[in-house]
Every structure is written in structure tokens, then in C-alpha cells.
Design a protein around this motif. Structure first.
Motif, PDB file in Angstrom:
ATOM      1  N   ASN A 146      -6.453  -5.694   2.108  1.00 18.62           N
ATOM      2  CA  ASN A 146      -5.177  -5.654   2.816  1.00 18.62           C
ATOM      3  C   ASN A 146      -4.535  -4.282   2.777  1.00 18.62           C
ATOM      4  OD1 ASN A 146      -5.077  -8.354   3.744  1.00 18.62           O
ATOM      5  ND2 ASN A 146      -4.484  -9.062   1.697  1.00 18.62           N
ATOM      6  N   GLU A 147      -4.706  -3.567   1.662  1.00 17.92           N
ATOM      7  CA  GLU A 147      -4.167  -2.216   1.579  1.00 17.92           C
ATOM      8  C   GLU A 147      -4.908  -1.278   2.523  1.00 17.92           C
ATOM      9  OE1 GLU A 147      -3.852  -0.621  -2.324  1.00 17.92           O
ATOM     10  OE2 GLU A 147      -2.242  -1.999  -2.931  1.00 17.92           O
ATOM     11  N   ALA A 148      -6.213  -1.461   2.625  1.00 20.73           N
ATOM     12  CA  ALA A 148      -6.986  -0.633   3.554  1.00 20.73           C
ATOM     13  C   ALA A 148      -6.587  -0.940   4.991  1.00 20.73           C
ATOM     14  CB  ALA A 148      -8.479  -0.880   3.354  1.00 20.73           C
ATOM     15  N   LEU A 149      -6.317  -2.197   5.271  1.00 19.83           N
ATOM     16  CA  LEU A 149      -5.999  -2.610   6.631  1.00 19.83           C
ATOM     17  C   LEU A 149      -4.577  -2.226   7.036  1.00 19.83           C
ATOM     18  CD1 LEU A 149      -7.061  -4.186   9.104  1.00 19.83           C
ATOM     19  CD2 LEU A 149      -6.122  -6.268   8.064  1.00 19.83           C
ATOM     20  N   ASN A 150      -3.615  -2.489   6.154  1.00 19.14           N
ATOM     21  CA  ASN A 150      -2.202  -2.308   6.502  1.00 19.14           C
ATOM     22  C   ASN A 150      -1.491  -1.208   5.734  1.00 19.14           C
ATOM     23  OD1 ASN A 150      -2.051  -4.732   8.266  1.00 19.14           O
ATOM     24  ND2 ASN A 150      -2.483  -5.808   6.353  1.00 19.14           N
ATOM     25  N   GLY A 151      -2.156  -0.654   4.740  1.00 18.19           N
ATOM     26  CA  GLY A 151      -1.502   0.341   3.897  1.00 18.19           C
ATOM     27  C   GLY A 151      -0.882  -0.321   2.688  1.00 18.19           C
ATOM     28  N   PRO A 152      -0.612   0.420   1.639  1.00 21.60           N
ATOM     29  CA  PRO A 152      -0.024  -0.160   0.425  1.00 21.60           C
ATOM     30  C   PRO A 152       1.403  -0.622   0.667  1.00 21.60           C
ATOM     31  CG  PRO A 152      -0.059   2.234   0.289  1.00 21.60           C
ATOM     32  CD  PRO A 152      -0.839   1.878   1.520  1.00 21.60           C
ATOM     33  N   GLN A 153       1.772  -1.713   0.032  1.00 17.75           N
ATOM     34  CA  GLN A 153       3.135  -2.218   0.143  1.00 17.75           C
ATOM     35  C   GLN A 153       4.072  -1.383  -0.729  1.00 17.75           C
ATOM     36  OE1 GLN A 153       4.122  -4.873   2.254  1.00 17.75           O
ATOM     37  NE2 GLN A 153       2.065  -4.299   2.974  1.00 17.75           N
ATOM     38  N   PRO A 154       5.281  -1.143  -0.260  1.00 16.43           N
ATOM     39  CA  PRO A 154       6.218  -0.345  -1.063  1.00 16.43           C
ATOM     40  C   PRO A 154       6.622  -1.098  -2.320  1.00 16.43           C
ATOM     41  CG  PRO A 154       7.340  -1.333   0.809  1.00 16.43           C
ATOM     42  CD  PRO A 154       5.874  -1.586   1.013  1.00 16.43           C
ATOM     43  N   SER A 155       6.861  -0.342  -3.375  1.00 15.39           N
ATOM     44  CA  SER A 155       7.316  -0.953  -4.611  1.00 15.39           C
ATOM     45  C   SER A 155       8.792  -1.292  -4.507  1.00 15.39           C
ATOM     46  CB  SER A 155       7.101   0.017  -5.784  1.00 15.39           C
ATOM     47  OG  SER A 155       7.942   1.160  -5.636  1.00 15.39           O
ATOM     48  N   GLU A 156       9.274  -2.117  -5.425  1.00 15.21           N
ATOM     49  CA  GLU A 156      10.698  -2.465  -5.435  1.00 15.21           C
ATOM     50  C   GLU A 156      11.554  -1.227  -5.649  1.00 15.21           C
ATOM     51  OE1 GLU A 156      11.442  -5.490  -8.288  1.00 15.21           O
ATOM     52  OE2 GLU A 156      10.167  -6.993  -7.313  1.00 15.21           O
ATOM     53  N   GLU A 157      11.036  -0.291  -6.466  1.00 14.14           N
ATOM     54  CA  GLU A 157      11.782   0.939  -6.733  1.00 14.14           C
ATOM     55  C   GLU A 157      11.920   1.774  -5.466  1.00 14.14           C
ATOM     56  OE1 GLU A 157       9.284  -0.187  -8.468  1.00 14.14           O
ATOM     57  OE2 GLU A 157      10.219  -0.721 -10.383  1.00 14.14           O
ATOM     58  N   GLU A 158      10.829   1.867  -4.690  1.00 13.53           N
ATOM     59  CA  GLU A 158      10.867   2.661  -3.460  1.00 13.53           C
ATOM     60  C   GLU A 158      11.839   2.069  -2.451  1.00 13.53           C
ATOM     61  OE1 GLU A 158       6.465   4.625  -2.958  1.00 13.53           O
ATOM     62  OE2 GLU A 158       6.643   2.446  -2.694  1.00 13.53           O
ATOM     63  N   ILE A 159      11.883   0.745  -2.395  1.00 19.71           N
ATOM     64  CA  ILE A 159      12.818   0.094  -1.480  1.00 19.71           C
ATOM     65  C   ILE A 159      14.247   0.293  -1.960  1.00 19.71           C
ATOM     66  CG2 ILE A 159      13.584  -2.128  -0.566  1.00 19.71           C
ATOM     67  CD1 ILE A 159      10.683  -3.052  -0.629  1.00 19.71           C
ATOM     68  N   ALA A 160      14.444   0.156  -3.265  1.00 17.88           N
ATOM     69  CA  ALA A 160      15.792   0.259  -3.833  1.00 17.88           C
ATOM     70  C   ALA A 160      16.373   1.656  -3.681  1.00 17.88           C
ATOM     71  CB  ALA A 160      15.772  -0.141  -5.305  1.00 17.88           C
ATOM     72  N   ASP A 161      15.563   2.679  -3.941  1.00 19.77           N
ATOM     73  CA  ASP A 161      16.101   4.047  -3.875  1.00 19.77           C
ATOM     74  C   ASP A 161      15.948   4.696  -2.498  1.00 19.77           C
ATOM     75  OD1 ASP A 161      13.442   4.900  -3.656  1.00 19.77           O
ATOM     76  OD2 ASP A 161      13.276   5.437  -5.773  1.00 19.77           O
ATOM     77  N   GLY A 162      15.341   3.945  -1.543  1.00 20.13           N
ATOM     78  CA  GLY A 162      15.220   4.457  -0.189  1.00 20.13           C
ATOM     79  C   GLY A 162      14.167   5.516   0.006  1.00 20.13           C
ATOM     80  N   SER A 163      13.287   5.668  -0.971  1.00 14.59           N
ATOM     81  CA  SER A 163      12.283   6.725  -0.874  1.00 14.59           C
ATOM     82  C   SER A 163      11.087   6.337  -0.008  1.00 14.59           C
ATOM     83  CB  SER A 163      11.791   7.107  -2.278  1.00 14.59           C
ATOM     84  OG  SER A 163      11.173   5.993  -2.926  1.00 14.59           O
ATOM     85  N   TYR A 164      10.933   5.024   0.266  1.00 11.11           N
ATOM     86  CA  TYR A 164       9.788   4.599   1.062  1.00 11.11           C
ATOM     87  C   TYR A 164       9.994   4.966   2.524  1.00 11.11           C
ATOM     88  CZ  TYR A 164       6.395   1.653   3.465  1.00 11.11           C
ATOM     89  OH  TYR A 164       5.380   1.211   4.273  1.00 11.11           O
ATOM     90  N   VAL A 165       8.985   5.580   3.115  1.00  7.91           N
ATOM     91  CA  VAL A 165       9.033   5.961   4.522  1.00  7.91           C
ATOM     92  C   VAL A 165       7.931   5.214   5.265  1.00  7.91           C
ATOM     93  CG1 VAL A 165       8.829   7.842   6.178  1.00  7.91           C
ATOM     94  CG2 VAL A 165       9.937   8.245   3.967  1.00  7.91           C
ATOM     95  N   ASP A 166       8.334   4.411   6.222  1.00  9.36           N
ATOM     96  CA  ASP A 166       7.377   3.643   7.015  1.00  9.36           C
ATOM     97  C   ASP A 166       6.828   4.539   8.124  1.00  9.36           C
ATOM     98  OD1 ASP A 166       5.865   1.705   8.178  1.00  9.36           O
ATOM     99  OD2 ASP A 166       7.528   0.617   9.085  1.00  9.36           O
ATOM    100  N   SER A 167       5.556   4.842   8.081  1.00 14.36           N
ATOM    101  CA  SER A 167       4.956   5.711   9.086  1.00 14.36           C
ATOM    102  C   SER A 167       3.519   5.280   9.330  1.00 14.36           C
ATOM    103  CB  SER A 167       4.989   7.172   8.632  1.00 14.36           C
ATOM    104  OG  SER A 167       4.109   7.372   7.527  1.00 14.36           O
ATOM    105  N   TYR A 168       2.926   5.781  10.390  1.00 19.43           N
ATOM    106  CA  TYR A 168       1.546   5.437  10.694  1.00 19.43           C
ATOM    107  C   TYR A 168       0.596   5.986   9.630  1.00 19.43           C
ATOM    108  CZ  TYR A 168       3.589   4.296  15.190  1.00 19.43           C
ATOM    109  OH  TYR A 168       4.357   3.756  16.175  1.00 19.43           O
TER     110      TYR A 168
END
Length: 318
Positions: A146-168
Motif C-alpha cells: 500500500n505504501e508503494a501504491l499510494n505513498g506512506p501515510q502521514p504520522s499523527e505528529e505530521e498532521i498535528a504540526d502541519g508539516s505533512y505536504v500532500d503532493s504527487y
């Protein structure tokens, strides 16, 4: 998926004028088309329109690229045929907003038992050619797949601090395949000012004196029909949305009682038809569309350089 932010803004304007105002026959030919406004025409180089065959072909091409990518990652992947959705993508587009459509669907928020059954049947008919292979993998292998297909899922920390960037770049093989077909697209952040200005444009539309007066005429008609609590047209649909949201919140995640759902659907159908009739009586769509076109003409004059920059970036695949 291409130019989603811009299309959402322009489409919202069209739906704003179209919702429940329907027309038919020769009468439709005499009226303005909210989807053919000055801004939509100005931006037509970015989006030429919907064509189901080309969408299916593009999705099938993307699936083939995903298969190659997944093979490189060490997994099997059988491309899914997007043709199985043929005929479904444009369902009811021509009828949407007509009296017949409103009578059967209201605002389109609730569904009849027959509609729900049809959706269930369509869902069950979908064939995922990879489900058996995925099921044969261990839990760890499935995670890697699933990670190879869709990319790794963001961690709770990345979501909480806004550091996760959704990109291709972080969307796995799906993202890589989409980017290969469509190229690099302008980032909404690069043109945030013009996107925000467009959103404000359609919000301001409802505040213009002409539309305020039109809403008052519509509200008077609705009061005569037994709905005296709405001050403007948008309030009617919003009331059903609020009732539906409250219903599911009260049920705490469980499915509401069928009788309660049926009652709400009847309320929606009755209100939507009254809304439709009053909108027809005051010619809501035509009047709103005229104001929309005037505002869009001025918007193009005021924001021409920003719009041209967005178009240029899009054409260059920036």
C-alpha cells in the motif's frame, strides 16, 4: 484531478446559479448558461470540458504506468479497467436541476431505498483485479504494498504540526503515474491570491443589491408556500443539510432509523420543489447569471495579469 482548485471555484459559480432553477425546451435556449460565463471562457484553455472516453483512456494509461511502477517496487499489479465505469460518470448531468430531477431527488442529499440499492449493486459489481493478490500477502507485505501504491501515510505528529505536504511526489506509484501523464501542475500556493479572489467573487455575488432583492422576492414566495423561515434562497438547502448532519451526530456513528430517514427525505423533496417553483417564479437563475457575468467581466479586467500567469503556468506544465 487536473486544476482541481480552479475548476472547483468556477464550477461552484455555475452550480450556484443552476441549483433547482431548471428549464426546458425552447425556453432553455433563450436563457443564459451559467457554465458559459466570461471567466469560464477566459480559462477555457485550462479545461476544455468533460469527455468520458478520454477520461477512461487516460485512467487506463495511468493504470498501465502504475503496474510498471509496482513491478519495479517488487510487487504484482494488474491494471484495473476504467471502462467498467462507462456510462456512469455523466449520469443525470443533463437532467440535473430540472423539475423532474428535483421531484425525484430534492437537493440530492437523501436517497430512496431504490437508489441506495442501485448504489450497492454498482459497488458490488466493481472488480478489483488485485484483491486476491493483496490478500495472499502477509500483514507486513500488505503495508509495504500500500505504501508503494499510494505513498506512506502521514504520522499523527505530521498532521498535528502541519508539516505533512500532500503532493504527487509522496503519493507512490499512483502519484508518479498521474504526474507522468499530466506533467507538473501549478501549485495552488503559487497562485493563492487569484484563487482567493475568485472565491470572494462568488461570495460577493450573493451580497449584491440585485441578488438581495431577488432573495427577498423568493422568500415572499416561499412564505406563501408555507415556508416562512428562509430569508434567502441558500437557506433552504442549508436547512436540510443541517438537519441531516444533526441526525447523524445524534446517532453517534450508527445508521439512523429508516423511518426517520424517510421522513427527512419527504421534507427535502417537498422543500426542494417549493424552492424550485419559487425560483422559477422570480426567474432566479437568469437574474443571478446576469449579475455573475457582470462581476466576472470586471474580475477579468481587475485580475488579468494574475489570470494570465496562471494560464501560462498551466500550459507550460509548471
Amino acid at each position: 484531478m487536473r486544476h482541481r482548485s480552479l475548476l472547483t471555484v468556477i464550477a461552484a459559480a455555475a452550480l450556484l446559479s443552476l441549483t433547482l432553477a431548471g428549464c426546458s425546451g425552447e425556453k432553455a435556449a433563450e436563457k443564459l448558461d451559467p457554465a458559459e460565463g466570461p471567466l469560464a471562457k477566459y480559462m477555457s484553455g485550462i479545461y476544455a470540458g468533460f469527455d468520458e472516453d478520454s477520461v477512461i483512456a487516460q485512467q487506463n494509461e495511468q493504470q498501465e504506468l502504475v503496474a510498471v511502477c509496482m513491478s519495479d517496487e517488487g510487487f504484482e499489479y494488474t491494471p484495473a479497467d476504467a471502462g467498467q465505469y462507462s456510462g456512469m460518470m455523466g449520469d443525470s448531468v443533463e437532467e440535473y436541476g430540472t423539475e423532474k430531477w428535483v421531484a425525484e431527488n430534492g437537493y440530492g442529499m437523501s436517497q430512496s431505498p431504490e437508489q441506495l440499492a442501485a448504489q450497492q449493486e454498482e459497488s458490488e459489481a466493481y472488480v478489483d483485479p488485485n484483491q486476491d493478490y493483496l490478500a495472499s500477502l502477509s500483514a507486513g507485505e500488505q503495508t509495504a504494498y500500500n505504501e508503494a501504491l499510494n505513498g506512506p501515510q502521514p504520522s499523527e505528529e505530521e498532521i498535528a504540526d502541519g508539516s505533512y505536504v500532500d503532493s504527487y511526489e509522496t503519493a507512490g506509484c499512483y502519484g508518479a503515474a498521474f504526474q507522468e501523464i499530466n506533467g507538473d501542475q501549478p501549485s495552488p500556493e503559487d497562485h493563492a491570491a487569484v484563487y482567493d479572489a475568485m472565491s470572494t467573487l462568488y461570495q460577493d455575488l450573493q451580497k449584491t443589491p440585485a441578488i438581495v432583492k431577488l432573495d427577498a422576492e423568493w422568500a415572499a414566495c416561499m412564505a406563501d408556500a408555507g415556508y416562512a423561515t428562509f430569508a434567502k434562497k441558500a437557506d433552504a438547502q442549508e436547512s436540510i443539510m443541517d438537519a441531516q448532519n444533526a441526525l447523524y451526530e445524534d446517532e453517534a456513528g450508527t445508521t439512523p432509523d429508516e423511518k426517520v430517514l424517510a421522513d427527512l427525505r419527504e421534507q427535502e423533496l417537498a422543500l426542494a420543489m417549493a424552492d424550485f417553483t419559487c425560483a422559477e417564479d422570480v426567474d432566479y437563475t437568469e437574474a443571478t447569471t446576469k449579475v455573475q457575468f457582470e462581476l466576472e467581466e470586471q474580475f477579468i479586467t481587475d485580475h488579468k495579469s494574475e489570470l494570465d500567469a496562471l494560464i501560462a503556468d498551466s500550459e507550460q506544465g509548471k
